[in-house]
Design a protein around this motif. Sequence first.
Motif, mmCIF file in Angstrom:
data_model
loop_
_atom_site.group_PDB
_atom_site.id
_atom_site.type_symbol
_atom_site.label_atom_id
_atom_site.label_comp_id
_atom_site.label_asym_id
_atom_site.label_seq_id
_atom_site.Cartn_x
_atom_site.Cartn_y
_atom_site.Cartn_z
ATOM 1 N N THR A 5 2.972 0.545 3.448
ATOM 2 C CA THR A 5 4.031 1.048 2.590
ATOM 3 C C THR A 5 4.157 0.152 1.366
ATOM 4 O O THR A 5 4.422 -1.041 1.494
ATOM 5 C CB THR A 5 5.376 1.078 3.342
ATOM 6 N N LYS A 6 3.959 0.736 0.195
ATOM 7 C CA LYS A 6 4.047 -0.034 -1.054
ATOM 8 C C LYS A 6 5.511 -0.277 -1.419
ATOM 9 O O LYS A 6 6.427 0.287 -0.813
ATOM 10 C CB LYS A 6 3.333 0.721 -2.174
ATOM 11 N N ASP A 8 7.225 0.760 -3.815
ATOM 12 C CA ASP A 8 7.944 1.955 -4.272
ATOM 13 C C ASP A 8 8.173 2.965 -3.154
ATOM 14 O O ASP A 8 8.681 4.060 -3.390
ATOM 15 C CB ASP A 8 7.194 2.618 -5.427
ATOM 16 N N SER A 10 5.856 4.501 -1.323
ATOM 17 C CA SER A 10 4.724 5.385 -1.074
ATOM 18 C C SER A 10 3.769 4.765 -0.056
ATOM 19 O O SER A 10 3.755 3.541 0.160
ATOM 20 C CB SER A 10 3.976 5.671 -2.380
ATOM 21 N N GLN A 12 -0.210 4.232 1.413
ATOM 22 C CA GLN A 12 -1.623 4.245 1.062
ATOM 23 C C GLN A 12 -2.416 3.692 2.237
ATOM 24 O O GLN A 12 -1.888 2.924 3.044
ATOM 25 C CB GLN A 12 -1.888 3.417 -0.189
#
Length: 276
Positions: A5-6, A8, A10, A12
Amino acid sequence: MKYVTKADGSLQPFDRGKVRRTLGNLGLGAGDADRIAAEIEESAPDGVKTAAVLRMIRTRARAVRPAVAHRTNLRRALALLRPKPDFEEFVRVLLREHGYQVETGCVLAGRCGEHEVDAIAQKDGTTIFVEVKHHVDHHRMTGLDEGRIARAIVEDLQEGFRSGRCTVSIDGALIVCNTKLSEHAKRYATCRGIGHIGWDYPKVQNLRTMIEETQSYPVTIVAGVSPSIAARLAAAGTLTAKQIAYGDAGTISRNAGVPLREVLLIAGRARAILEP
């Protein structure tokens, strides 16, 4: 497939290669970096935050190489340098470490105008001018414009030399930046014969490998060196970790206006980073 989890929010896919590269930037060898990256990928929960992954990386790296506690990420360390004059002078120091004869920047007369360049460098019978590009955000790409401008300057300086206006015979240009290059910038530079040194380009003799081969780390590689202290040290001619690690601490303290105890602390950490 495992995800992270980044900042922001989101998601990936977990990138083991990125973890390996981060470990390498902290000074670990390829074998240890591969092993630790695999261990982190195996143990990290799905959806783990990137900040937690970075903490895992540093914790495991310190267990292998305690000096990791005293250093920051190399890309971040370069971004912490002031663009002018510190990063420009750092590039000149790095080029000298790699066998270039380097003069500081000057104004060269072309046929159609004058051009201020950051350095003139000579090696193996070739003379080039150097343009230095620094981004505070080290994730930003360096694009096409620098290459196009450099190409135009080369042509004008070469015409200026033939007409007698320029006293230096320039064979080409070298652009040095602390970030990655866009694919368009790479293609143009290759096509036009413009030299480029970026964070990871070219594959051999890029900025990262040039620094690591000669241990020419900026002084900001040392954890805890504030921007104001780094600026004072740079103004006094102390730009690299090697200079502060093995220089005379008293002289550095007086010239930079930094308390001796702080210079000694930074020097000790720098030696820990540099020595195996």
